[in-house]
Design an enzyme around this catalytic site. Structure first.
Site, PDB file in Angstrom:
ATOM      1  N   ARG A 240       0.835  -1.205   0.000  1.00 31.95           N
ATOM      2  CA  ARG A 240       0.000   0.000   0.000  1.00 31.95           C
ATOM      3  C   ARG A 240       0.868   1.254   0.000  1.00 31.95           C
ATOM      4  NH1 ARG A 240      -4.080  -0.634   4.890  1.00 31.95           N
ATOM      5  NH2 ARG A 240      -4.692   1.466   4.214  1.00 31.95           N
TER       6      ARG A 240
ATOM      7  N   CYS B 113      -1.058   6.080   9.158  1.00 33.90           N
ATOM      8  CA  CYS B 113      -1.482   4.776   8.621  1.00 33.90           C
ATOM      9  C   CYS B 113      -2.677   5.014   7.726  1.00 33.90           C
ATOM     10  CB  CYS B 113      -1.790   3.798   9.761  1.00 33.90           C
ATOM     11  SG  CYS B 113      -3.115   4.353  10.857  1.00 33.90           S
TER      12      CYS B 113
END
Length: 281
Positions: free
Chosen positions: A177, A237
């Site tokens: 990611r 995050c």
């Protein structure tokens, strides 16, 4: 009592009847399984109260589970029977997922003695320790929330960190990611990461048995990620949850001047005026 951010299942079992101890079951379903049911109604550590991260938050924000205002948080803690001066142990149903987020929230709101249960409920149950299904009965308590603004980073703080280089930005998402090679689980978000950010997937801080890495293992993981523990760090995050796992580890290592980007990629990756980097450089 202990000053370490983590406590073991044995420590909790030994102190479970202490009058100044309160146990919190931190709950937030994984973004990949938003309909996952909470374990709490059917099984929780005796005396534990239920903290829903998606409910005790800023309901006026379009971003997921942002920190609530101090007075809102105080009211929520009072209703849960959590008050000033108590020793708090937070655990979650997955081992290490939402418990560090609740730990960070409480610490950011001024609570001093807050700990995370190492291994969480999976380890507690695996050791055949007691659990119950009845709702806890706690007397409402006064919680004086005093937000430490320095512990919370916003969009402009990240822009400043990127431009100045004064703070390290550390991303807890997976390397796929981070690099932009895998899609984001939340719809509508761009792929990639913030310019200058470093990457340390939170999963690298957790053993296969669900317990946290040792201090030595943590230090080595941050070294591999290129993090200088003597310089300020802002963690981030997907939505400000697993970033708290990095903050927990940094706290264990004695790092100072830590902040957590509350909006995280849910905010940065949704905007048209933010710069996006891809790859691993």
């Amino acid at each position: 009592m202990t000053d370490h951010p983590l406590v073991s299942t044995q420590w909790l079992a030994d102190h479970l009847s202490s009058p100044d101890l309160v146990v919190i079951n931190a709950w937030m379903p994984p973004v990949t399984h938003p309909d996952a049911p909470a374990v709490f109604p059917n099984a929780h550590i005796p005396g534990a109260v239920f903290f829903d991260v998606n409910e005790i938050c800023d309901k006026s924000s379009d971003l997921p589970h942002m920190l609530p205002a101090p007075h809102v948080f105080s009211s929520a803690m009072r209703k849960l029977g959590i008050g000033d001066g108590q020793t708090i142990v937070v655990y979650d149903d997955f081992g290490f997922y939402s418990a560090p987020r609740v730990w960070w929230t409480l610490k950011s709101m001024g609570a001093e003695r807050v700990h995370v249960l190492d291994g969480g409920f999976p380890k507690w149950r695996a050791e055949s320790r007691p659990f119950v299904d009845e709702a806890p009965r706690r007397v409402q308590s006064h919680f004086s929330a005093r937000l430490n603004n320095g512990a919370v980073a916003d969009l402009e703080d990240i822009r400043t960190a990127i431009a100045s280089g004064d703070r390290q930005i550390l991303d807890a998402r997976s390397s796929e990611r981070f690099a932009g090679d895998a899609p984001e689980p939340r719809a509508g978000l761009k792929k990639g990461h913030m310019p200058t950010a470093l990457n340390l997937p939170f999963t690298e801080l957790i053993h296969d048995d669900g317990t946290f890495c040792t201090r030595e293992e943590l230090a080595e993981a941050f070294k591999r990620a290129g993090v200088d523990l003597d310089r300020p760090v802002t963690t981030t995050c997907g939505s400000g949850v697993t970033a708290a796992i990095l903050t927990l580890a940094l706290t264990i290592l004695g790092a100072r001047d830590l902040a957590l980007y509350d909006g995280s990629w849910a905010e940065w990756g949704s905007r048209d005026d933010t710069e996006i980097a891809t790859g691993t450089d």
